[in-house]
Enzyme design. Sequence first.
Site, PDB file in Angstrom:
ATOM      1  N   LYS A   1      -6.605  -3.418  -5.994  1.00 16.86           N
ATOM      2  CA  LYS A   1      -6.523  -4.829  -6.346  1.00 16.86           C
ATOM      3  C   LYS A   1      -5.076  -5.167  -6.682  1.00 16.86           C
ATOM      4  O   LYS A   1      -4.460  -4.484  -7.517  1.00 16.86           O
ATOM      5  CB  LYS A   1      -7.408  -5.153  -7.555  1.00 16.86           C
ATOM      6  CG  LYS A   1      -8.886  -4.905  -7.343  1.00 16.86           C
ATOM      7  CD  LYS A   1      -9.702  -5.388  -8.536  1.00 16.86           C
ATOM      8  CE  LYS A   1      -9.373  -4.631  -9.816  1.00 16.86           C
ATOM      9  NZ  LYS A   1      -9.816  -3.228  -9.801  1.00 16.86           N
TER      10      LYS A   1
ATOM     11  N   VAL B   1       0.833  -1.208   0.000  1.00 16.07           N
ATOM     12  CA  VAL B   1       0.000   0.000   0.000  1.00 16.07           C
ATOM     13  C   VAL B   1       0.863   1.252   0.000  1.00 16.07           C
ATOM     14  O   VAL B   1       0.622   2.198  -0.760  1.00 16.07           O
ATOM     15  CB  VAL B   1      -0.964   0.003   1.203  1.00 16.07           C
ATOM     16  CG1 VAL B   1      -1.709   1.334   1.300  1.00 16.07           C
ATOM     17  CG2 VAL B   1      -1.945  -1.139   1.098  1.00 16.07           C
TER      18      VAL B   1
ATOM     19  N   PHE C   1     -16.549 -10.684  -9.628  1.00 12.55           N
ATOM     20  CA  PHE C   1     -16.305 -11.469  -8.408  1.00 12.55           C
ATOM     21  C   PHE C   1     -17.249 -12.662  -8.263  1.00 12.55           C
ATOM     22  O   PHE C   1     -17.439 -13.160  -7.166  1.00 12.55           O
ATOM     23  CB  PHE C   1     -16.358 -10.585  -7.161  1.00 12.55           C
ATOM     24  CG  PHE C   1     -15.109  -9.773  -6.977  1.00 12.55           C
ATOM     25  CD1 PHE C   1     -14.068 -10.227  -6.195  1.00 12.55           C
ATOM     26  CD2 PHE C   1     -14.969  -8.554  -7.628  1.00 12.55           C
ATOM     27  CE1 PHE C   1     -12.906  -9.490  -6.057  1.00 12.55           C
ATOM     28  CE2 PHE C   1     -13.814  -7.808  -7.504  1.00 12.55           C
ATOM     29  CZ  PHE C   1     -12.774  -8.285  -6.713  1.00 12.55           C
TER      30      PHE C   1
ATOM     31  N   CYS D   1      -5.594  -9.361   1.917  1.00 11.18           N
ATOM     32  CA  CYS D   1      -6.752  -8.550   2.325  1.00 11.18           C
ATOM     33  C   CYS D   1      -7.968  -9.366   2.744  1.00 11.18           C
ATOM     34  O   CYS D   1      -8.382  -9.322   3.898  1.00 11.18           O
ATOM     35  CB  CYS D   1      -7.137  -7.595   1.193  1.00 11.18           C
ATOM     36  SG  CYS D   1      -5.857  -6.381   0.813  1.00 11.18           S
TER      37      CYS D   1
ATOM     38  N   LYS E   1      -3.306 -15.109  -6.995  1.00  9.10           N
ATOM     39  CA  LYS E   1      -3.989 -14.689  -8.213  1.00  9.10           C
ATOM     40  C   LYS E   1      -2.921 -14.306  -9.228  1.00  9.10           C
ATOM     41  O   LYS E   1      -1.732 -14.234  -8.893  1.00  9.10           O
ATOM     42  CB  LYS E   1      -4.925 -13.496  -7.944  1.00  9.10           C
ATOM     43  CG  LYS E   1      -4.201 -12.269  -7.419  1.00  9.10           C
ATOM     44  CD  LYS E   1      -5.140 -11.119  -7.118  1.00  9.10           C
ATOM     45  CE  LYS E   1      -5.594 -10.402  -8.356  1.00  9.10           C
ATOM     46  NZ  LYS E   1      -6.354  -9.162  -8.052  1.00  9.10           N
TER      47      LYS E   1
ATOM     48  N   GLY F   1     -13.711 -20.882  -8.443  1.00 12.45           N
ATOM     49  CA  GLY F   1     -12.310 -21.274  -8.479  1.00 12.45           C
ATOM     50  C   GLY F   1     -11.905 -22.018  -7.232  1.00 12.45           C
ATOM     51  O   GLY F   1     -12.625 -22.891  -6.742  1.00 12.45           O
TER      52      GLY F   1
END
Length: 444
Positions: free
Chosen positions: A157, A11, A255, A266, A329, A259
């Site tokens: 994201k 961040v 979303f 997060c 991801k 999967g």
Amino acid sequence: MKLCIIGTGYVGLVSAACFAEMGNIVTCVDVNPAVVEKLNAGSVHIFEPGLEEMVQRSRADGRLLFTTSLAGGLAGAECAFICVGTPSLPDGSCDLSHVRQAAREIGRAMRTDLIVVDKSTVPVGTADMVRGIIEEELAAGKSGLAVTVVSNPEFLKEGAAVADFMKPDRVVVGTDSDRAAAVMRELYAPFARTRDKILVMTTRSAEMTKYAANCMLATKISFINEIAAICERVGADVRDVRAGIGSDTRIGYQFIYPGLGYGGSCFPKDVRALAHTAAEAGVEPLLLNAVESVNARRKQSMVLRIREYFEPRGGLEGKILALWGLAFKANTDDMREAASISIIAGLTAQGMKVRAFDPVAGENARRIFRGNPLVEIMDGQYEVCDGAQALLVATEWNQFRNPDFARLKSLLTNPLLFDGRNLYSPSAMTERGFTYFCVGRKTV
């Protein structure tokens, strides 16, 4: 504007780079000298598309600085952003020790009035705590200085963080100070040129908004994964179901991709933290607990299917699984709470060997699995398949979407593919001669 960013993690560094890109003078402060040295050498320690180039550009232009000195970072700064880690504690609550330490050091190092901005994801009430700590230090030093604490949660994201920051859907600002709100509006104005995206509310509402947003997204993921599990048992196709519900504008398509469950830094942490907050406030978090339970079960779903397939074929002992994808991801090297960790642990516990490949998360994976002799992290996508009894796709990297199936078939001892991301067409896999297991659809 002159800004100080405390913490150069995901961040902090993205925020610093994007603020500097818009012409602000940004000094990043980190307690780790090795990280600061690396950043000053023009190298970025996290993988995020577009970030390294942005950091190098602003650093070369003198707008982005890195130091271990908080006093130096605060000198002349109008705002100081707290961007430190808030990991989960065993009871699900947030570890705020780094936030407390940052607040205490700010109070000791301040030399002018300051706006302090909580950008870390923190429980409701943290802004009040931070203000109290800073004011305590200011009183002890008899400085007479004033601090205003603002909540400004991030909504980034991983894999698209730079784009999310530069073109945000909204900017949430929690403050009861008109002056602080005006300063934040000025700071974020370049990021909101097409419409007013800045939402000003109380600090507690801003803190709650962050948790509510992430928990809503996690809920959608667990929902579609539970629907997929039902589809597998009743003969429905989750792709068709997703199209049928996603076309409803009240639901939408985002979303609801089935999967292997959510992971990363997060969603898992924030679902647990909000559940803990709810319980402390006397509200039983039935839905949040269910979201987490479904997610944990989903991460084990492919372990069960692989075990069921091999049980009548001699079991998992000594078998080799090729694994494509380790990061939680695509477009990140983040392996925090990745499905691959649960899958590898579950399979190797039963004696299966795993050879794994990921385009960018390999080094992180080597650190995580270095104590497991049944795991080998390799550098070649097809190399891991040579002599393996099956392939599992666990991350949706683009390079996995259209592989050389003929080569794949020649390398595997058996044309057996488990697809945890539904990247391939069942009918096409049948034509290619593969036994194909996917999510929420029939096995072929």
